[in-house]
Design a protein around this motif. Structure first.
Motif, mmCIF file in Angstrom:
data_model
loop_
_atom_site.group_PDB
_atom_site.id
_atom_site.type_symbol
_atom_site.label_atom_id
_atom_site.label_comp_id
_atom_site.label_asym_id
_atom_site.label_seq_id
_atom_site.Cartn_x
_atom_site.Cartn_y
_atom_site.Cartn_z
ATOM 1 N N LEU A 76 -1.568 -3.223 -16.035
ATOM 2 C CA LEU A 76 -1.852 -4.445 -15.280
ATOM 3 C C LEU A 76 -3.191 -4.349 -14.567
ATOM 4 C CD1 LEU A 76 -1.128 -7.164 -13.984
ATOM 5 C CD2 LEU A 76 0.103 -5.890 -12.213
ATOM 6 N N ALA A 77 -3.392 -3.269 -13.818
ATOM 7 C CA ALA A 77 -4.649 -3.104 -13.109
ATOM 8 C C ALA A 77 -5.811 -2.934 -14.081
ATOM 9 C CB ALA A 77 -4.563 -1.902 -12.162
ATOM 10 N N GLY A 78 -5.538 -2.256 -15.200
ATOM 11 C CA GLY A 78 -6.571 -2.140 -16.226
ATOM 12 C C GLY A 78 -6.957 -3.498 -16.780
ATOM 13 N N GLY A 79 -5.971 -4.367 -16.979
ATOM 14 C CA GLY A 79 -6.263 -5.717 -17.453
ATOM 15 C C GLY A 79 -7.093 -6.504 -16.455
ATOM 16 N N GLN A 102 -13.520 -4.105 -7.619
ATOM 17 C CA GLN A 102 -13.168 -2.718 -7.902
ATOM 18 C C GLN A 102 -12.329 -2.124 -6.777
ATOM 19 O OE1 GLN A 102 -16.928 -0.790 -8.480
ATOM 20 N NE2 GLN A 102 -17.445 -2.021 -10.280
ATOM 21 N N PHE A 103 -12.672 -2.456 -5.547
ATOM 22 C CA PHE A 103 -11.925 -1.953 -4.390
ATOM 23 C C PHE A 103 -10.476 -2.422 -4.435
ATOM 24 C CE2 PHE A 103 -10.328 -2.727 -0.087
ATOM 25 C CZ PHE A 103 -10.378 -1.437 0.430
ATOM 26 N N LEU A 104 -10.273 -3.699 -4.687
ATOM 27 C CA LEU A 104 -8.916 -4.239 -4.719
ATOM 28 C C LEU A 104 -8.102 -3.642 -5.868
ATOM 29 C CD1 LEU A 104 -9.676 -7.998 -3.937
ATOM 30 C CD2 LEU A 104 -8.677 -6.292 -2.402
ATOM 31 N N ILE A 105 -8.724 -3.480 -7.011
ATOM 32 C CA ILE A 105 -8.015 -2.928 -8.168
ATOM 33 C C ILE A 105 -7.691 -1.453 -7.941
ATOM 34 C CG2 ILE A 105 -8.229 -2.366 -10.623
ATOM 35 C CD1 ILE A 105 -9.950 -4.953 -10.855
ATOM 36 N N ALA A 106 -8.619 -0.702 -7.348
ATOM 37 C CA ALA A 106 -8.352 0.700 -7.035
ATOM 38 C C ALA A 106 -7.195 0.829 -6.055
ATOM 39 C CB ALA A 106 -9.613 1.362 -6.462
ATOM 40 N N CYS A 107 -7.103 -0.128 -5.128
ATOM 41 C CA CYS A 107 -6.015 -0.097 -4.144
ATOM 42 C C CYS A 107 -4.647 -0.286 -4.799
ATOM 43 C CB CYS A 107 -6.237 -1.168 -3.075
ATOM 44 S SG CYS A 107 -7.516 -0.750 -1.868
ATOM 45 N N ILE A 108 -4.608 -0.993 -5.925
ATOM 46 C CA ILE A 108 -3.339 -1.155 -6.643
ATOM 47 C C ILE A 108 -2.797 0.209 -7.057
ATOM 48 C CG2 ILE A 108 -2.255 -2.068 -8.728
ATOM 49 C CD1 ILE A 108 -4.132 -4.427 -8.589
ATOM 50 N N PHE A 109 -3.683 1.046 -7.573
ATOM 51 C CA PHE A 109 -3.263 2.381 -7.986
ATOM 52 C C PHE A 109 -2.930 3.258 -6.783
ATOM 53 C CE2 PHE A 109 -5.624 1.178 -11.846
ATOM 54 C CZ PHE A 109 -4.707 1.566 -12.801
ATOM 55 N N VAL A 110 -3.807 3.246 -5.792
ATOM 56 C CA VAL A 110 -3.654 4.174 -4.670
ATOM 57 C C VAL A 110 -2.442 3.825 -3.812
ATOM 58 C CG1 VAL A 110 -4.735 5.047 -2.566
ATOM 59 C CG2 VAL A 110 -6.102 4.754 -4.650
ATOM 60 N N TYR A 111 -2.313 2.549 -3.477
ATOM 61 C CA TYR A 111 -1.230 2.157 -2.574
ATOM 62 C C TYR A 111 -0.005 1.615 -3.325
ATOM 63 C CZ TYR A 111 -4.786 2.801 0.962
ATOM 64 O OH TYR A 111 -5.768 3.353 1.765
ATOM 65 N N GLY A 112 -0.207 1.140 -4.547
ATOM 66 C CA GLY A 112 0.924 0.640 -5.316
ATOM 67 C C GLY A 112 1.638 1.731 -6.087
ATOM 68 N N LEU A 113 0.858 2.696 -6.601
ATOM 69 C CA LEU A 113 1.439 3.783 -7.393
ATOM 70 C C LEU A 113 1.370 5.124 -6.675
ATOM 71 C CD1 LEU A 113 0.131 2.917 -10.981
ATOM 72 C CD2 LEU A 113 2.475 2.806 -10.148
ATOM 73 N N ASP A 114 0.872 5.126 -5.450
ATOM 74 C CA ASP A 114 0.768 6.356 -4.650
ATOM 75 C C ASP A 114 -0.100 7.404 -5.345
ATOM 76 O OD1 ASP A 114 1.323 7.647 -2.250
ATOM 77 O OD2 ASP A 114 2.966 8.804 -3.120
ATOM 78 N N VAL A 115 -1.162 6.935 -6.015
ATOM 79 C CA VAL A 115 -2.127 7.849 -6.623
ATOM 80 C C VAL A 115 -3.151 8.216 -5.548
ATOM 81 C CG1 VAL A 115 -3.914 8.114 -8.377
ATOM 82 C CG2 VAL A 115 -1.818 6.864 -8.915
ATOM 83 N N HIS A 116 -2.989 9.380 -4.948
ATOM 84 C CA HIS A 116 -3.893 9.778 -3.868
ATOM 85 C C HIS A 116 -4.183 11.264 -3.953
ATOM 86 C CE1 HIS A 116 0.052 10.837 -2.289
ATOM 87 N NE2 HIS A 116 -0.546 11.648 -1.439
ATOM 88 N N ILE A 117 -5.114 11.707 -3.138
ATOM 89 C CA ILE A 117 -5.535 13.105 -3.141
ATOM 90 C C ILE A 117 -4.772 13.854 -2.056
ATOM 91 C CG2 ILE A 117 -7.470 14.695 -2.882
ATOM 92 C CD1 ILE A 117 -9.309 12.400 -3.807
#
Length: 351
Positions: A76-79, A102-117
């Motif tokens: 979805l975010a890739g689309g 780009q910021f909003l789409i990156a936030c989907i991964f980081v905060y939606g999928l918990d992809v963080h460092i």
């Protein structure tokens, strides 16, 4: 093994067919790249490579990969970033609008999928470095960095596609060795789709039946985002497939090139996002090499970095690997400052 070859084959054939189908549509909607200004290519070239790669990855993952929430949001975010890239290819969006998207789409991964460092590993030899809550905004910035690094480097046929494919091939090995078959299959899908695109991009013609296509911003940003997400997800606990410093090796060349050029632009009073011809492949071409030779040189460099990352991914001395990364970054700065000496020496040597 047979399933892996099947994923590669389906992704390749799907991307190939989609490119052929989208070409006439691209001309109708004017989703094309025209020569002029800094663009010195011949003819009008369809900007559909990114959409073809994305479509191929979607279809292949649907056929071969289970659809957990991660894969669904990934696509979805890739689309979304592919769509934004296509709009940018067609209407030339401002840098601020692209960065906001780009910021909003990156936030989907980081905060939606918990992809963080969660950890940087033992980069300094003093123990594991944990960023805490900063791991979330740092992940957003990291994703945006990889997206823009790949996007800014997309200035020569086959360059970004080849760099990305080398990185995905390396990830196939690392995820496979760790038993992460979902991510391994996803990387296989990317590899097959990119391979099909490169056939059109490198060997297609602007005028003959087998027409050339470009990746466009849609493709370079999608590949950058996907690579960044997989590197963060694959390097973090509890199921890390490789160390955090290994992830740096996979994007070391494009990221170093981007930050070096942005620093030099700011130092000269220009916008860091302003286009120019000071990327590594431009320097190599000015030194007297052909475009194909420049592509091969950059591709060999990227392959060396990926192989180095793979070989060192289980090292108990992560700080040594990080020291090599820093050494390259410093060496790159020194080389770019004196690139004119390399250009002059190369022209005299091969004249």
């Amino acid at each position: 093994m047979e399933l892996g070859f099947g994923i590669l084959a389906v992704a390749f054939v799907t991307a190939f067919v989609v490119v052929k189908m989208l070409k006439p549509i691209a001309y109708l909607v004017n989703l094309v790249d025209k020569p002029g200004g800094r663009k010195d290519h011949d003819g009008v070239i369809p900007l559909i490579g990114g959409l073809a790669i994305y479509t191929s990855v979607c279809i292949t993952t649907f056929l071969f990969i289970e659809q957990p929430i991660f894969i669904r949001l990934f696509l979805l975010a890739g689309g979304l970033i592919v769509f934004m890239g296509m709009v940018d290819d067609r209407y030339q969006l401002s840098a601020r609008f692209r960065l906001a998207g780009q910021f909003l789409i990156a936030c989907i991964f980081v905060y939606g999928l918990d992809v963080h460092i969660e950890s940087f590993g033992d980069l300094l030899g003093i123990g594991e470095l944990n960023p805490g809550w900063l791991g979330y905004p740092l992940a957003v910035l990291s994703l945006m960095g990889v997206v823009n690094a790949m996007n800014m480097l997309d200035g020569m046929d086959g360059l970004v596609g080849s760099i990305a494919m080398v990185s995905f091939i390396g990830l196939i090995g690392l995820f496979g060795a760790a038993g992460h078959t979902t991510f391994q299959y996803l990387c296989l899908a990317f590899t097959g789709a990119i391979a099909a695109f490169l056939i059109f991009n490198l060997w297609g013609s602007p005028t003959k039946n087998f027409r050339k296509v470009f990746m466009g911003d849609a493709g370079s940003m999608f590949l950058g985002l996907s690579l960044g997400v997989l590197l963060i997800e694959g390097s973090q606990q509890p199921t890390a497939a490789f160390s955090p410093v290994t992830a740096l090796w996979f994007v070391l060349l494009p990221m170093t090139d981007m930050f070096t050029i942005m620093y030099r632009r700011i130092k000269r009073g220009r916008s860091p996002m302003a286009p120019d011809r000071t990327h590594i492949h431009h320097i190599i071409i000015r030194a007297g090499f052909s475009r194909k030779q420049a592509l091969y040189i950059v591709l060999v460099l990227q392959s060396i970095f990926v192989v180095t990352g793979v070989l060192l991914h289980n090292s108990t001395y992560e700080w040594r690997s990080f020291t090599l990364v820093v050494t390259f970054v410093i060496g790159y700065q020194l080389f770019m400052r004196r690139a004119w000496l390399f250009v002059r020496w190369s022209k005299k040597r091969f004249a």
